[in-house]
Design an enzyme around this catalytic site. Structure first.
Site, PDB file in Angstrom:
ATOM      1  CB  VAL A  15      40.401  48.561  34.047  1.00  0.00           C
ATOM      2  CG1 VAL A  15      41.705  49.086  33.496  1.00  0.00           C
ATOM      3  CG2 VAL A  15      40.234  47.090  33.750  1.00  0.00           C
ATOM      4  CE  LYS A  39      41.568  37.483  40.103  1.00  0.00           C
ATOM      5  NZ  LYS A  39      41.509  38.762  39.376  1.00  0.00           N
ATOM      6  CG  ASN A 176      34.366  50.751  35.432  1.00  0.00           C
ATOM      7  OD1 ASN A 176      33.236  51.147  35.776  1.00  0.00           O
ATOM      8  ND2 ASN A 176      35.232  50.250  36.280  1.00  0.00           N
TER       9      ASN A 176
HETATM   10  N1  LIG Z   1      32.548  52.270  38.430  1.00  0.00           N
HETATM   11  C1  LIG Z   1      33.294  52.410  39.517  1.00  0.00           C
HETATM   12  N2  LIG Z   1      33.023  53.376  40.430  1.00  0.00           N
HETATM   13  C2  LIG Z   1      33.806  53.554  41.527  1.00  0.00           C
HETATM   14  N3  LIG Z   1      34.874  52.793  41.805  1.00  0.00           N
HETATM   15  C3  LIG Z   1      35.184  51.814  40.939  1.00  0.00           C
HETATM   16  C4  LIG Z   1      34.417  51.568  39.757  1.00  0.00           C
HETATM   17  N4  LIG Z   1      34.992  50.528  39.094  1.00  0.00           N
HETATM   18  C5  LIG Z   1      36.049  50.145  39.825  1.00  0.00           C
HETATM   19  N5  LIG Z   1      36.171  50.906  40.930  1.00  0.00           N
HETATM   20  C6  LIG Z   1      37.203  50.795  41.983  1.00  0.00           C
HETATM   21  O1  LIG Z   1      38.469  50.743  41.323  1.00  0.00           O
HETATM   22  C7  LIG Z   1      39.318  49.807  41.964  1.00  0.00           C
HETATM   23  C8  LIG Z   1      39.732  48.727  40.953  1.00  0.00           C
HETATM   24  O2  LIG Z   1      38.572  48.000  40.556  1.00  0.00           O
HETATM   25  P1  LIG Z   1      38.597  46.413  40.458  1.00  0.00           P
HETATM   26  O3  LIG Z   1      39.150  45.828  41.701  1.00  0.00           O
HETATM   27  O4  LIG Z   1      37.249  45.956  40.028  1.00  0.00           O
HETATM   28  O5  LIG Z   1      39.664  46.253  39.263  1.00  0.00           O
HETATM   29  P2  LIG Z   1      40.203  44.916  38.634  1.00  0.00           P
HETATM   30  O6  LIG Z   1      40.338  45.142  37.173  1.00  0.00           O
HETATM   31  O7  LIG Z   1      39.371  43.788  39.064  1.00  0.00           O
HETATM   32  O8  LIG Z   1      41.658  44.801  39.283  1.00  0.00           O
HETATM   33  P3  LIG Z   1      42.615  43.501  39.372  1.00  0.00           P
HETATM   34  O9  LIG Z   1      43.448  43.537  38.135  1.00  0.00           O
HETATM   35  O10 LIG Z   1      43.401  43.731  40.627  1.00  0.00           O
HETATM   36  O11 LIG Z   1      41.757  42.287  39.442  1.00  0.00           O
HETATM   37  C9  LIG Z   1      38.543  49.254  43.153  1.00  0.00           C
HETATM   38  O12 LIG Z   1      38.856  50.009  44.293  1.00  0.00           O
HETATM   39  C10 LIG Z   1      37.086  49.493  42.761  1.00  0.00           C
HETATM   40  O13 LIG Z   1      36.230  49.613  43.860  1.00  0.00           O
HETATM   41  C1  LIG Z   2      48.135  42.102  41.493  1.00  0.00           C
HETATM   42  C2  LIG Z   2      47.115  42.582  40.496  1.00  0.00           C
HETATM   43  N1  LIG Z   2      45.969  43.085  41.202  1.00  0.00           N
HETATM   44  C3  LIG Z   2      46.683  41.487  39.523  1.00  0.00           C
HETATM   45  N2  LIG Z   2      46.120  40.389  40.291  1.00  0.00           N
HETATM   46  C4  LIG Z   2      47.839  40.983  38.662  1.00  0.00           C
HETATM   47  C5  LIG Z   2      48.168  41.936  37.570  1.00  0.00           C
HETATM   48  C6  LIG Z   2      49.304  41.469  36.702  1.00  0.00           C
HETATM   49  C7  LIG Z   2      49.669  42.480  35.642  1.00  0.00           C
HETATM   50  C8  LIG Z   2      50.908  42.140  34.909  1.00  0.00           C
HETATM   51  C9  LIG Z   2      51.235  43.119  33.819  1.00  0.00           C
HETATM   52  O1  LIG Z   2      50.441  43.290  32.890  1.00  0.00           O
HETATM   53  O2  LIG Z   2      52.286  43.759  33.894  1.00  0.00           O
HETATM   54 MG   LIG Z   3      39.887  42.112  40.138  1.00  0.00          MG
END
Ligand SMILES: Nc1ncnc2c1ncn2[C@@H]1O[C@H](COP(=O)(O)OP(=O)(O)OP(=O)(O)O)[C@@H](O)[C@H]1O
Ligand SMILES: C[C@H](N)[C@H](N)CCCCCC(=O)O
Ligand SMILES: [Mg+2]
Length: 241
Positions: A15, A39, A176
């Site tokens: 997200v 992390k 977001n």
């Molecule tokens: N505001 C935004 N504008 C454009 N792209 C975005 C934005 N926010 C997130 N993204 C894109 O969406 C994707 C997912 O974002 P991000 O990696 O931050 O998610 P996350 O919640 O950290 O995921 P994870 O659960 O894997 O840690 C990435 O490719 C990121 O570059």
């Molecule tokens: C691999 C991914 N990007 C995250 N690091 C892990 C997400 C676990 C989600 C599990 C779930 O809610 O089903």
């Molecule tokens: Mg992440």
């Protein structure tokens, strides 16, 4: 500092937690703070490609961290899954003491630590600990990153209710990747409805960026009234000691 940092969680995986955590790093850089990044568990990395996996690597890059990788990323698993699942698949358990030791080292060095969870709040780490439990264990208030589109009200209200049931304060919500879509009339009003139902301030509604780099997203977050109110409060508290 009145709070030891922030735990950035989300309503789901993918997200925007890393994008928002990196944006917070940019803001703290601009304020000239010394802060830590973590992390605690990253899944989906086997340790052979590059020095860092994507999320920890991003936070290290923006924060300028040059120390021991163990203190930022104590535990990782190859399978892209919840830590408990990834651990079970390889006959392991997550060593919570190892997480705590990394956290303690960060706390000794910094007044403020930004921690990015894995997935959402109910993602299991061990049989007895999930992401919410980790935030609570470390005394960290939450930032909840939520999608802007249809379905987000339910996900966000449930996430906040889960946090409250576990006794964890939610400092703010970041909605977001807002993209106007005539086929989804909810988008402009979702943030207001989420605020009304949760009584948690929406820090910002961030747009979809062509390149969501930390300075661009950080400046957008820093300019948002909800976030500014929270930051002003935090700065006032920190001056009082
Ligand atoms: N505001 C935004 N504008 C454009 N792209 C975005 C934005 N926010 C997130 N993204 C894109 O969406 C994707 C997912 O974002 P991000 O990696 O931050 O998610 P996350 O919640 O950290 O995921 P994870 O659960 O894997 O840690 C990435 O490719 C990121 O570059
Ligand atoms: C691999 C991914 N990007 C995250 N690091 C892990 C997400 C676990 C989600 C599990 C779930 O809610 O089903
Ligand atoms: Mg992440």
């Amino acid at each position: 500092m009145t709070i030891p940092g922030l735990f950035v969680t989300g309503t789901d995986t993918g997200v925007g937690k890393t994008v928002v955590t990196a944006a917070l790093c940019h803001i703290l850089n601009r304020l000239g703070w010394s802060y830590g990044v973590m992390k605690p568990i990253e899944t989906g990395w086997d340790g052979t490609t590059g020095d860092w996996p994507p999320d920890a690597g991003r936070l290290v890059e923006i924060s300028g961290y040059t120390g021991d990788p163990e203190d930022v990323l104590p535990i990782f698993f190859e399978q892209p899954a919840a830590p408990l699942m990834a651990a079970r698949w390889t006959g392991q358990t997550v060593d919570v003491d190892r997480l705590d030791r990394a956290w303690e080292r960060q706390r000794r060095r910094h007044d403020f630590v930004l921690v990015e969870g894995a997935g959402g709040l109910a993602v299991p780490i061990t049989e007895d600990l999930d992401m919410a439990g980790l935030a609570r264990r470390w005394g960290l208030p939450l930032v909840v990153v939520a999608r802007a589109a249809l379905g987000t009200i339910n996900h966000t209200v449930l996430t906040v209710a889960y946090a409250r049931a576990k006794g964890i304060p939610v400092a703010g919500i970041v909605v977001n990747q807002f993209v106007p879509d005539p086929a989804d009339p909810t988008r402009p009003d979702n943030a207001g409805m989420i605020e009304e139902l949760t009584q948690v301030p929406v820090w910002a509604v961030l747009p979809h960026f062509r390149d969501p780099d930390a300075p661009a997203v950080g400046e957008a977050l820093a300019a948002s009234p909800g976030f500014r109110r929270w930051l002003t409060g935090l700065l006032q508290e920190s001056r009082k000691g």
